[in-house]
Design a protein around this motif. Structure first.
Motif: not given
Length: 286
Positions: A134-135, A140-142, A149-150
């Motif tokens: 995952y770039p 980035n919210v996981i 975002d992920i």
């Protein structure tokens, strides 16, 4: 791998992942059905690879599968519909649910920033995610929610679990967003921390390796007193060392103009004294 969603599509579909997915009114269920007749934990879907089995934990409240009431345990397949308290849920295969894509002409990027990558990525260590990479963008919210975002469809992952941020200097930080089951860096639960290449991140049971650039910390050199001259000073010292000592020549002094005159006068006096002495001797003998 299959998903479950509300038939009216009011919420995003959720992955059916091992070991189970719970359905009920409590907010920590993977699928929340908010109705008075629904218990806090009403249904379980047991997941073992591609096999799904539905279990009704509250038999006194009926559950229908494809319009028929069920008791005990029942196998589920793609296309099945569950009805609980008048609310319909459906099991779907994401491959069958993909819309037909129409090729579109993408506008040319007008900013170099749009194509800029951070150089950071997460590599999944879990077999369910098949070692996917995952770039990472600058933010980035996981989590489990589809607007992350992920998006990771894990049963015990929070909807917004953690946030990864890459600063303008290229440094990566992680912040836990108040998740129920925690965020771990190299096995230690953290609230916020800096991440380096080679670290291991874990969100509940999902583990990731961190891929990224090596640390390139700026070094500050401080010259202390007596540490030696700088390059310019050394050059000047070398030049000074090679200069020949210059001694100005001694200028001869001009002879005094009075010297010869005083010398001649003294000679005359001596001659006169000699004449006087000789004359005195002659007179004495005569």
């Amino acid at each position: 791998m299959l998903k479950i969603r509300f038939k009216n599509k009011k919420d995003s579909a959720v992955w059916l992942v091992e070991p189970k997915v719970t359905i009920g009114r409590a907010r920590d269920n993977l699928v929340v059905v908010n109705a008075p007749e629904v218990a806090d934990y009403h249904l379980e879907i047991l997941v073992q690879r591609d096999d799904l089995n539905l279990v009704n934990l509250v038999p006194e409240v009926p559950v229908n599968v494809n319009g028929e009431p069920m008791t005990g345990r029942r196998a589920l397949f793609a296309g099945d519909t569950l009805t609980l308290a008048g609310i319909a849920l459906e099991i779907i295969d994401p491959k069958d649910d993909l819309p037909t894509k129409t090729p579109v002409k993408r506008p040319a990027q007008t900013s170099a920033r749009n194509s800029r990558t951070t150089g950071w990525a997460l590599k999944a260590n879990h077999s369910v995610l098949k070692n996917k990479v995952y770039p990472l963008k600058s933010r980035n919210v996981i989590g489990r929610s589809s607007d992350c975002d992920i998006c990771l469809a894990a049963a015990h992952l929070s909807r917004r679990h953690a946030e990864l941020t890459v600063t303008e200097d290229g440094v990566l930080y992680i912040k836990d967003l108040g998740s129920a089951n925690g965020t771990y860096l190299n096995g230690k639960r953290i609230a916020e921390a800096r991440i380096k290449r080679g670290d291991e991140l874990r969100f509940d049971t999902l583990s990731f390796g961190v891929i990224g650039p090596a640390d390139d910390l700026a070094k500050t050199f401080v010259r202390t007193a007596g540490a030696g001259p700088s390059g310019g000073a050394r050059k000047r010292a070398n030049e000074d060392r090679h200069l020949k000592t210059y001694t100005p020549p001694v200028q001869p002094q001009a002879p005094s103009s009075q010297g010869p005159r005083y010398a001649t006068g003294g000679l005359i006096v001596l001659v006169l004294l000699a004449v006087v002495v000789v004359g005195a001797l002659v007179l004495t003998r005569g």
